[in-house]
Design an enzyme around this catalytic site. Structure first.
Site, short mmCIF file in Angstrom:
data_model
loop_
_atom_site.label_atom_id
_atom_site.label_comp_id
_atom_site.label_asym_id
_atom_site.label_seq_id
_atom_site.Cartn_x
_atom_site.Cartn_y
_atom_site.Cartn_z
CE1 TYR A 1 -3.44 -2.52 -0.20
CE2 TYR A 1 -3.94 -2.17 2.11
CZ TYR A 1 -4.21 -2.80 0.91
OH TYR A 1 -5.26 -3.69 0.82
N PRO B 1 -16.52 -2.33 0.54
CG PRO B 1 -16.63 -1.98 2.86
CD PRO B 1 -15.66 -2.09 1.72
#
Length: 325
Positions: free
Chosen positions: A61, A231
């Site tokens: 990341y 999500p």
């Protein structure tokens, strides 16, 4: 109240996870700025104030900068470490010279990756290590040896996977002495193939679904925590302007807004609540660095508990853009 798998294992009670992929500025090797640090600090504080005590990382990341920034927060607030759960991932390797982008589950890479993760995070251990994406060249014996060494050294407490099928999990589990306790998948009110795959059994429409059979069921049977990345569907139903939206997307967005208004809550809480209402007790990984948006997710636990079957199916039907078969 039923407990999610990670709660049964006494690892965490946090129903939500803050994903830290947004920490660190750009996907480059530019130096970390004061602004980058401030953004991360505010996001962590917003998460903690919302009851989120679990944080998701990966060695790639922002080219490692996300973990480095989080490590700086831990250095300044050492008391925080024992009150949170840290999860990170390894196995993806970026191009290097003439070497292509690839996946690597070799023992040597897993071990060296964890050493880098611990150094950047400024911690002696991580609570959970996930293998990021399936490596076609995986030797499960090597993975097992790496896990055993990491567990014995105290560097990693638990292990899991990301983006894997039930068969891939079974293969690794057959060699690993420790159970695989997490599988992280892309699941949302927009990405519903994980539901369609089950609903459309024995129907021609089901042949077009690209979701491997049995993942959700296997995880439920084995008490493997299903975590959902993306999500919130990249904000599609909670305010972000998106391109190439369908009529079903617009209808779903309107229904989410209507339900949020009626229940006096945020659109984020409705979208996450719908996902968390599923009996698999899915644990969403929120990828935002916006403090307000993070706090907007706080009510999702309550919304999941209150959501009726009829409300859940109304949202599902709106997302699929047609009535149930």
């Amino acid at each position: 109240m039923r407990k999610m798998p990670l709660q049964k294992r006494e690892i965490t009670t946090s129903r939500l996870v803050l994903g830290c992929m947004g920490f660190g500025g750009g996907w480059d090797n530019n130096p970390i700025t004061k602004e980058d640090n401030l953004i991360a600090e505010k996001a962590v504080d917003a998460a903690l104030s919302s009851g989120i005590t679990m944080f998701d990382h990966a060695d790639i990341y922002k080219m490692g900068k996300a973990e480095t920034i989080f490590g700086g927060i831990l250095k300044n607030r050492p008391e925080l470490r024992e009150n949170i759960v840290i999860q990170s991932k390894c196995g993806i390797r970026f191009p290097e010279g003439n070497t292509p982008h690839r996946f690597d589950f070799s023992k040597s890479h897993i071990l060296s990756s964890v050493d880098g993760i611990l150094k950047r995070l400024n911690t002696e251990y991580i609570d959970i290590l996930l293998l990021h994406r399936p490596d076609p060249l995986v030797e499960p014996e090597e993975v097992a040896e790496a896990f055993e060494a990491l567990k014995a050294s105290g560097k990693v407490k638990n292990f899991g996977v990301s983006n894997m099928s039930a068969a891939q999990i079974k293969l690794l589990s057959a060699f690993c002495s420790d159970p695989l306790i997490v599988n992280q998948l892309e699941l949302s009110l927009k990405r519903i193939d994980w539901l369609e795959q089950g609903v459309l059994v024995n129907q021609k429409a089901g042949t077009d679904i690209n979701f491997v059979d049995g993942i959700i069921e296997h995880c439920r049977l084995e008490d493997i925590q299903i975590q959902a990345w993306a999500p919130l569907a990249y904000g599609m139903y909670s305010g972000r302007e998106m391109e190439n939206v369908t009529e079903a997307d617009l209808q779903t967005k309107n229904l989410v807004q209507k339900m949020a208004n009626e229940k006096g809550t945020s659109t984020e809480a409705i979208v996450l609540g719908w996902l968390m209402r599923h009996p698999a007790l899915i644990q969403p990984v929120i990828g935002s660095t916006n403090p307000e948006r993070i706090k907007n997710c706080q009510d999702s636990v309550r919304q999941a508990e209150m959501m009726t079957r009829e409300e859940w199916y109304s949202l599902y039907t709106a997302s699929r853009g047609k009535k149930m078969p």
